[in-house]
Design a protein around this motif. Structure first.
Motif, PDB file in Angstrom:
ATOM      1  N   LEU A 281       0.827  -1.198   0.000  1.00 23.63           N
ATOM      2  CA  LEU A 281       0.000   0.000   0.000  1.00 23.63           C
ATOM      3  C   LEU A 281       0.868   1.257   0.000  1.00 23.63           C
ATOM      4  O   LEU A 281       0.550   2.245  -0.669  1.00 23.63           O
ATOM      5  CB  LEU A 281      -0.926  -0.013   1.214  1.00 23.63           C
ATOM      6  N   CYS A 282       1.974   1.228   0.726  1.00 20.10           N
ATOM      7  CA  CYS A 282       2.886   2.376   0.722  1.00 20.10           C
ATOM      8  C   CYS A 282       3.497   2.573  -0.662  1.00 20.10           C
ATOM      9  O   CYS A 282       3.704   3.709  -1.103  1.00 20.10           O
ATOM     10  CB  CYS A 282       3.990   2.174   1.759  1.00 20.10           C
TER      11      CYS A 282
ATOM     12  N   LEU B   3      -6.543  -1.067   6.926  1.00 24.77           N
ATOM     13  CA  LEU B   3      -5.493  -2.062   7.173  1.00 24.77           C
ATOM     14  C   LEU B   3      -4.979  -1.965   8.599  1.00 24.77           C
ATOM     15  O   LEU B   3      -4.802  -2.994   9.275  1.00 24.77           O
ATOM     16  CB  LEU B   3      -4.347  -1.841   6.185  1.00 24.77           C
ATOM     17  N   LEU B   4      -4.754  -0.763   9.086  1.00 24.21           N
ATOM     18  CA  LEU B   4      -4.186  -0.596  10.419  1.00 24.21           C
ATOM     19  C   LEU B   4      -5.181  -0.930  11.517  1.00 24.21           C
ATOM     20  O   LEU B   4      -4.775  -1.179  12.660  1.00 24.21           O
ATOM     21  CB  LEU B   4      -3.688   0.841  10.590  1.00 24.21           C
ATOM     22  N   SER B   5      -6.470  -0.921  11.191  1.00 22.09           N
ATOM     23  CA  SER B   5      -7.477  -1.230  12.204  1.00 22.09           C
ATOM     24  C   SER B   5      -7.739  -2.726  12.344  1.00 22.09           C
ATOM     25  O   SER B   5      -8.387  -3.153  13.299  1.00 22.09           O
ATOM     26  CB  SER B   5      -8.793  -0.509  11.870  1.00 22.09           C
ATOM     27  N   VAL B   6      -7.227  -3.521  11.393  1.00 22.44           N
ATOM     28  CA  VAL B   6      -7.510  -4.961  11.426  1.00 22.44           C
ATOM     29  C   VAL B   6      -6.766  -5.652  12.560  1.00 22.44           C
ATOM     30  O   VAL B   6      -7.316  -6.488  13.276  1.00 22.44           O
ATOM     31  CB  VAL B   6      -7.151  -5.598  10.068  1.00 22.44           C
TER      32      VAL B   6
ATOM     33  N   ALA C 260       8.305   8.103   2.993  1.00 22.48           N
ATOM     34  CA  ALA C 260       7.351   9.202   2.878  1.00 22.48           C
ATOM     35  C   ALA C 260       5.925   8.700   3.089  1.00 22.48           C
ATOM     36  O   ALA C 260       5.120   9.328   3.780  1.00 22.48           O
ATOM     37  CB  ALA C 260       7.487   9.875   1.516  1.00 22.48           C
ATOM     38  N   ALA C 261       5.610   7.542   2.499  1.00 25.77           N
ATOM     39  CA  ALA C 261       4.274   6.965   2.694  1.00 25.77           C
ATOM     40  C   ALA C 261       4.057   6.548   4.143  1.00 25.77           C
ATOM     41  O   ALA C 261       2.960   6.718   4.696  1.00 25.77           O
ATOM     42  CB  ALA C 261       4.081   5.768   1.758  1.00 25.77           C
ATOM     43  N   LEU C 262       5.087   5.999   4.779  1.00 24.22           N
ATOM     44  CA  LEU C 262       4.970   5.607   6.186  1.00 24.22           C
ATOM     45  C   LEU C 262       4.761   6.827   7.077  1.00 24.22           C
ATOM     46  O   LEU C 262       4.087   6.747   8.112  1.00 24.22           O
ATOM     47  CB  LEU C 262       6.222   4.847   6.616  1.00 24.22           C
TER      48      LEU C 262
END
Length: 521
Positions: free
Chosen positions: A204-205, A224-227, A269-271
């Motif tokens: 995704l990044c 994604l981070l909530s899974v 940068a995406a992170l």
């Protein structure tokens, strides 16, 4: 056959052991370094699958902890090339023996490729439906193959193990060149780097190709981070890898501090944009510390590919109301932005001067010219040295440009409203709002203003008699009209004025080539 390892236990029955030992000696003598295993292969093929598996398990006892303590390489090669009918339970035994004493998540070990040939061969024999439970073993092996102790991250074993994990992308986890961020990430996350949630995070990044993420990208990242916690915790660790963490790795200086590649810069940068979406202070703290690391590093030592990350990190901190300079670690950034000031116009950047060009039409641009020789000529593009050696300063200048543009856009809206209906402003306040502001002054000086003087209503363009003198209005005939602090000044509306005066001002503005931010005539 006597297994020539640390246990030296013979293979039963004795006749089989002697035959295997003889075949192994002859094969090794033919080519000691790369045994062809011809005689050993013929002998192994004549055995039952149960005997083959029994001999393989016995040899693997000499190869625990990813070491290689025996000299039975010809027999091992023969067993790898021959179908042995491995079952999942026995394959688990082989992997367990090979990885005995190895940390499954952070394996700090040196691998001998021969120590895992039998487990990998057994795994490849299994039905695909039975392979799922072996992925933790393979992730640990890949972490060892690509870890800091690996002699070469491009070795054939790493590629073979990666191929057995279809979820692991080829790039960027197996980079063709040394990369400090990826080396640090592999060290910090270990086998967790190759788990599906973290791989989805990296994919995704890699999809973020714009300076700012789209709402769709933010939504996908937030989902994604909530899974689960795996991807959420990985964001902070990956951001820490951007400054060479973990710091306690004994090989940090050799591998963790290699220059960043453009791919790693884009991932970082995406992170940075993903950090606030985690909802954790850990990720934001690591973002702060990594940004501070890049900004504090001397310009000639700063990674050449860190420009995108620095700009993204500064944007994130501002977007989420955590402006640079609020913490002790951001003294450099705070001083930088303070030196620019909210209305700054030029900044020294190495051998160049960055200038914020503001036109009378309300547009702005960041231009560069050479500092030495007092050159007034602007360069066509941003100098490469500015991008390479001053990424933090360049990122701050771009953010400052965004602030200037927002400031100008808001003022253009105000001028458009005043053009329709301006109740008038005392001259003292008019000076402060429209002319003493170095950003707004070019716009205000291109407009025709109307003042209620004691002798009547006058119109003119704002000018100064001297550089530090008071502002006055220069009429269409060139006469200067002085203003007192309480004189009412308003934006001139041609529709409410004499038609001949409007025609005269149109001709005067055209002759002087004055472009107005809002059109009056």
């Amino acid at each position: 056959m006597t297994v020539n390892g640390w246990t030296a236990d013979p293979v039963a029955p004795a006749a089989l052991g002697r035959a295997l030992a003889k075949a192994s000696r002859l094969d090794a003598r033919t080519n000691a370094r790369f045994p062809r295993a011809g005689r050993s292969t013929a002998l192994i093929e004549g055995l039952s699958e149960e005997d083959r598996r029994r001999i393989a398990l016995r040899i693997q006892l000499e190869r625990t902890g990813l070491t290689f303590r025996d000299i039975e390489q010809p027999v091992m090669r023969a067993l790898c090339m021959t179908h042995c009918g491995w079952r999942p339970a026995e394959t688990h035994q082989l992997f367990a023996l090979a990885l005995e004493g190895i940390d499954p998540v952070h394996p700090d070990a040196y691998i001998v490729p021969e120590s895992v040939q039998l487990p990998l061969a057994a795994f490849e024999e299994l039905d695909p439906a039975d392979r799922g439970s072996f992925e933790p073993y393979l992730r640990t092996l890949l972490a060892v193959c690509l870890g800091c102790r690996a002699a070469d991250t491009r070795n054939g074993l790493a590629w073979r193990v990666r191929a057995l994990l279809p979820a692991v992308p080829l790039d960027p986890l197996l980079p063709p060149i040394p990369d400090g961020f990826l080396a640090s990430a592999r060290c910090g996350l270990g086998a967790t780097l190759y788990e599906e949630p973290v791989l989805r995070l990296l994919r995704l990044c890699a999809r973020l190709e714009t300076a700012r993420p789209t709402p769709e990208w933010r939504g996908s990242m937030r989902e994604l981070l909530s899974v689960g916690v795996t991807a959420r915790d990985a964001v902070g660790t990956l951001l820490a890898a951007g400054r060479g963490a973990p710091d306690d790795c004994r090989w940090r200086d050799d591998r963790h501090l290699e220059p960043l590649s453009s791919t790693s810069d884009a991932l970082l940068a995406a992170l940075a944009w993903a950090a606030p979406l985690t909802g954790t202070t850990y990720a934001m703290t690591q973002l702060d510390r990594t940004l501070a690391f890049h900004l504090r590093t001397a310009s000639h030592e700063r990674p050449s590919g860190s420009g995108h990350f620095v700009h993204a990190a500064l944007s994130v901190l501002r977007t989420y109301e955590r402006k640079p300079g609020t913490g002790a670690e951001f003294v450099a950034v705070r001083d930088l932005l303070d030196s620019l000031g909210p209305l700054g116009r030029s900044v020294r950047v190495g051998d160049y001067t960055a200038v914020f060009q503001i036109s009378s039409r309300g547009t702005s641009a960041l231009r560069f010219r050479r500092f030495y020789g007092d050159s007034r000529r602007f360069l066509k593009d941003v100098p490469a040295d500015v991008r390479q050696y001053f990424p933090g300063l360049y990122a701050a200048l771009r953010l400052h440009l965004a602030d200037l543009r927002a400031h100008l856009d808001a003022h253009l809206g105000t001028l458009a409203e005043l053009l329709e209906a301006d109740p008038g402003t005392p001259a003292a306040r008019w000076y402060a709002v429209h002319l003493d502001d170095p950003v707004l002054s070019p716009l205000s000086r291109a407009l025709v203003w109307q003042a209620d003087s004691p002798t009547g209503s006058v119109t003119g363009l704002p000018v100064r008699r001297r550089r530090s003198g008071p502002w006055v209005l220069r009429g269409i005939d060139g006469r200067l009209h002085e203003l007192t602090d309480d004189t009412t000044v308003r934006l001139w509306n041609a529709g409410l004025s004499d038609a001949q005066e409007a025609v005269a001002w149109r001709a005067a503005l055209t002759e002087r080539r004055i472009s107005q931010p809002v059109r009056q005539v």
